[in-house]
Design an enzyme around this catalytic site. Structure first.
Site, PDB file in Angstrom:
ATOM      1  N   ARG A 191      46.606  47.454  42.322  1.00  0.00           N
ATOM      2  CA  ARG A 191      45.567  46.243  42.614  1.00  0.00           C
ATOM      3  C   ARG A 191      45.251  45.649  40.933  1.00  0.00           C
ATOM      4  O   ARG A 191      45.685  46.464  39.845  1.00  0.00           O
ATOM      5  CB  ARG A 191      44.601  46.515  43.417  1.00  0.00           C
ATOM      6  CG  ARG A 191      44.130  47.946  43.532  1.00  0.00           C
ATOM      7  CD  ARG A 191      43.355  48.633  42.292  1.00  0.00           C
ATOM      8  NE  ARG A 191      42.352  47.601  41.826  1.00  0.00           N
ATOM      9  CZ  ARG A 191      42.062  47.353  40.570  1.00  0.00           C
ATOM     10  NH1 ARG A 191      42.432  48.207  39.810  1.00  0.00           N
ATOM     11  NH2 ARG A 191      41.081  46.745  40.277  1.00  0.00           N
ATOM     12  N   GLY A 192      44.396  44.578  41.126  1.00  0.00           N
ATOM     13  CA  GLY A 192      44.271  43.985  39.920  1.00  0.00           C
ATOM     14  C   GLY A 192      45.262  42.970  39.607  1.00  0.00           C
ATOM     15  O   GLY A 192      46.177  43.120  39.505  1.00  0.00           O
ATOM     16  N   ALA A 193      44.618  41.766  39.110  1.00  0.00           N
ATOM     17  CA  ALA A 193      45.408  40.694  39.099  1.00  0.00           C
ATOM     18  C   ALA A 193      46.723  40.732  38.001  1.00  0.00           C
ATOM     19  O   ALA A 193      47.805  40.672  38.635  1.00  0.00           O
ATOM     20  CB  ALA A 193      44.816  39.609  38.360  1.00  0.00           C
ATOM     21  N   ARG A 225      48.905  39.005  48.691  1.00  0.00           N
ATOM     22  CA  ARG A 225      47.413  38.594  48.607  1.00  0.00           C
ATOM     23  C   ARG A 225      47.109  37.294  47.879  1.00  0.00           C
ATOM     24  O   ARG A 225      48.051  36.683  47.180  1.00  0.00           O
ATOM     25  CB  ARG A 225      47.104  39.607  47.463  1.00  0.00           C
ATOM     26  CG  ARG A 225      46.915  41.054  48.096  1.00  0.00           C
ATOM     27  CD  ARG A 225      45.887  41.820  47.244  1.00  0.00           C
ATOM     28  NE  ARG A 225      44.684  42.030  47.345  1.00  0.00           N
ATOM     29  CZ  ARG A 225      43.729  42.468  46.496  1.00  0.00           C
ATOM     30  NH1 ARG A 225      43.849  43.213  45.547  1.00  0.00           N
ATOM     31  NH2 ARG A 225      42.389  42.330  46.902  1.00  0.00           N
ATOM     32  N   ASP A 283      40.519  36.990  38.725  1.00  0.00           N
ATOM     33  CA  ASP A 283      41.743  36.859  39.549  1.00  0.00           C
ATOM     34  C   ASP A 283      42.440  35.324  39.225  1.00  0.00           C
ATOM     35  O   ASP A 283      43.311  35.444  39.751  1.00  0.00           O
ATOM     36  CB  ASP A 283      41.381  37.254  40.958  1.00  0.00           C
ATOM     37  CG  ASP A 283      41.278  38.833  41.323  1.00  0.00           C
ATOM     38  OD1 ASP A 283      40.012  39.281  40.803  1.00  0.00           O
ATOM     39  OD2 ASP A 283      42.298  39.481  41.257  1.00  0.00           O
ATOM     40  N   ASN A 340      36.563  36.396  40.951  1.00  0.00           N
ATOM     41  CA  ASN A 340      36.744  37.757  40.657  1.00  0.00           C
ATOM     42  C   ASN A 340      36.304  38.704  41.725  1.00  0.00           C
ATOM     43  O   ASN A 340      35.696  37.998  42.932  1.00  0.00           O
ATOM     44  CB  ASN A 340      36.038  38.242  39.165  1.00  0.00           C
ATOM     45  CG  ASN A 340      36.538  39.448  38.819  1.00  0.00           C
ATOM     46  OD1 ASN A 340      37.509  39.951  38.601  1.00  0.00           O
ATOM     47  ND2 ASN A 340      35.535  40.412  38.347  1.00  0.00           N
ATOM     48  N   LYS A 341      36.201  40.008  41.623  1.00  0.00           N
ATOM     49  CA  LYS A 341      35.770  40.942  42.669  1.00  0.00           C
ATOM     50  C   LYS A 341      34.427  40.620  43.386  1.00  0.00           C
ATOM     51  O   LYS A 341      33.335  40.155  42.508  1.00  0.00           O
ATOM     52  CB  LYS A 341      35.718  42.617  42.199  1.00  0.00           C
ATOM     53  CG  LYS A 341      35.320  43.423  43.319  1.00  0.00           C
ATOM     54  CD  LYS A 341      36.125  43.395  44.658  1.00  0.00           C
ATOM     55  CE  LYS A 341      37.448  43.492  44.500  1.00  0.00           C
ATOM     56  NZ  LYS A 341      38.264  43.191  45.633  1.00  0.00           N
TER      57      LYS A 341
HETATM   58  O1  MRU Z   1      40.596  43.943  45.025  1.00  0.00           O
HETATM   59  P1  MRU Z   1      41.296  44.199  43.413  1.00  0.00           P
HETATM   60  O2  MRU Z   1      41.041  45.652  43.387  1.00  0.00           O
HETATM   61  O3  MRU Z   1      42.498  43.939  43.307  1.00  0.00           O
HETATM   62  O4  MRU Z   1      40.164  43.180  42.654  1.00  0.00           O
HETATM   63  C1  MRU Z   1      40.465  43.377  41.310  1.00  0.00           C
HETATM   64  C2  MRU Z   1      39.547  42.443  40.599  1.00  0.00           C
HETATM   65  O5  MRU Z   1      38.752  41.796  41.125  1.00  0.00           O
HETATM   66  C3  MRU Z   1      39.691  42.414  38.980  1.00  0.00           C
HETATM   67  O6  MRU Z   1      38.340  42.353  38.209  1.00  0.00           O
HETATM   68  C4  MRU Z   1      40.660  41.432  38.744  1.00  0.00           C
HETATM   69  O7  MRU Z   1      41.809  41.440  39.193  1.00  0.00           O
HETATM   70  C5  MRU Z   1      40.714  41.540  36.999  1.00  0.00           C
HETATM   71  S1  MRU Z   1      42.006  42.876  36.562  1.00  0.00           S
HETATM   72  C6  MRU Z   1      42.339  42.727  34.864  1.00  0.00           C
END
Ligand code: MRU
Length: 362
Positions: A65-67, A108, A256, A266-267
């Site tokens: 996970r993470g963009a 996603r 994201d 973002n999250k």
């Molecule tokens: O649901 P996730 O864990 O994929 O969410 C991730 C985030 O919101 C991060 O802050 C974002 O992807 C940036 S990662 C460098």
């Protein structure tokens, strides 16, 4: 005998890595190995992926996970799945690859890095319809590995650019995980922290635990602790008090998707954190590579927000924490309006408002 290509991402002090590409015979038989983030911090376990179905499951269940990380994972999974297609007919190969790419893209919706990476891979294939299938497979793998290598460099540049905003002794609040576990390289929001540490600065990081899936306490605290950083975990509802006590001098989060006007997805919980920072006159920074900017969207209202399973809210470690049948909302992301953002920390430099000025665009 398999050999591991020397393209790995962030190398932890104990030698564990985030992404590995393993090949048996070129170009088929390759597979992607990632850290299974669902099992952290209890266990450092790895997951092998060589099919689109496995990759979609890993992305949807947040094993990866993470963009930027899901972009890298999807590209490498596409290469692995492509390597297994048994046909010498280029048209047939391209048709099946379009289907694979479509499935990965749908896994996603919010992080634009996913479709950005897949588009790059597919563009490379579509531009070479004259090549035999075996050559197309090699081209695809080169593009996917190139995306991973590029992300490592982008993270390093974000780190260098962001470190210039930090000072010895600062307290930095971050939300979710935008570190090495969220990228091919050392991360986005945490990259300036790692760079500042390398310069000898003492930075105190406060990690929001990040309900409902605890990416802050499970992942950010895990990777920072292993890197020897000074990290403190707090529940999401404690940030305001820490700000009032003067313990936080800046907030840095990842992103994201960033719309053309600077509105940033973002999250979930990031928007609230930005409002708190604004009220306490604390700078709120968004760190992201150019691949997270989506200039085709006018503003944040156009960013698709993923809605996740209610069980993530009503259960905790397999135990019910809300009455059966209660209504639940569980958006995975929120949008922080651009006026709350002091600056974007990017691989290309620091972008300050007004974000809509042509010369200030990424
Ligand atoms: O649901 P996730 O864990 O994929 O969410 C991730 C985030 O919101 C991060 O802050 C974002 O992807 C940036 S990662 C460098």
């Amino acid at each position: 005998m398999s050999n591991i290509i020397d393209t790995v991402s962030w190398l932890a002090p104990d030698g564990s890595v985030h992404f590995q590409w393993t090949e048996q015979t070129l170009p088929a038989g390759g597979k992607l190995r990632i850290i299974d983030q669902r099992r952290l911090p209890e266990k450092l376990a790895y997951l092998d992926i060589d099919s689109v179905a496995d990759a979609c499951e890993a992305i949807q269940t947040l094993a990866v996970r993470g963009a930027p990380a899901i972009g890298c994972a999807a590209a490498l999974a596409l290469a692995a799945a492509g390597g297994k297609i048994e046909t010498e007919n280029t048209e047939e190969f391209l048709r099946r690859m379009r289907k694979n790419s479509g499935q990965l893209r749908a896994s996603r919706p919010t992080a634009v890095n996913l479709s950005w990476a897949l588009d790059r891979c597919m563009d490379r294939l579509e531009k070479s319809p004259h090549l035999p299938v075996q050559e197309l497979k090699k081209e695809l793998l080169k593009e996917a590995l190139g995306i991973l290598e590029e992300d490592i460099a982008l993270c390093d540049r974000i780190g260098e650019n962001g470190a210039a905003l930090l000072r010895d002794g600062m307290g930095i609040l971050t939300h979710c995980n935008a570190g090495a576990l969220a990228a091919g390289g050392c991360g986005t929001a945490l990259a300036p922290v790692y760079a500042a540490m390398r310069k000898g600065m003492r930075i105190k990081v406060y990690a929001d635990e990040t309900r409902p899936l605890l990416q802050g306490s499970r992942l950010t605290a895990w990777e920072l602790q292993r890197a020897g950083a000074d990290v403190t975990v707090l529940c999401d509802n404690m940030a305001a008090q820490l700000m009032r006590e003067g313990r936080i001098q800046a907030v840095i989060v990842g992103a994201d998707r960033i719309a053309a006007n600077g509105d940033t997805a973002n999250k979930i919980g990031t928007y609230g954190t930005a409002l708190l920072a604004y009220c306490h006159h604390i700078p709120f920074y968004v760190a992201a590579p150019y691949s997270t900017f989506d200039l085709s969207l006018k503003d944040g209202s156009e960013i698709p927000i993923e809605q996740r399973d209610p069980h993530e809210v009503t259960e905790f470690s397999g135990k019910r924490i809300a009455p059966t049948g209660v209504k639940v909302c569980n958006p995975a992301f929120d949008v922080t309006p651009q006026e709350l953002i002091r600056a974007f920390i990017t691989d290309r430099g620091i972008i300050r408002p007004p974000f809509t000025n042509a010369e200030n665009r990424i």
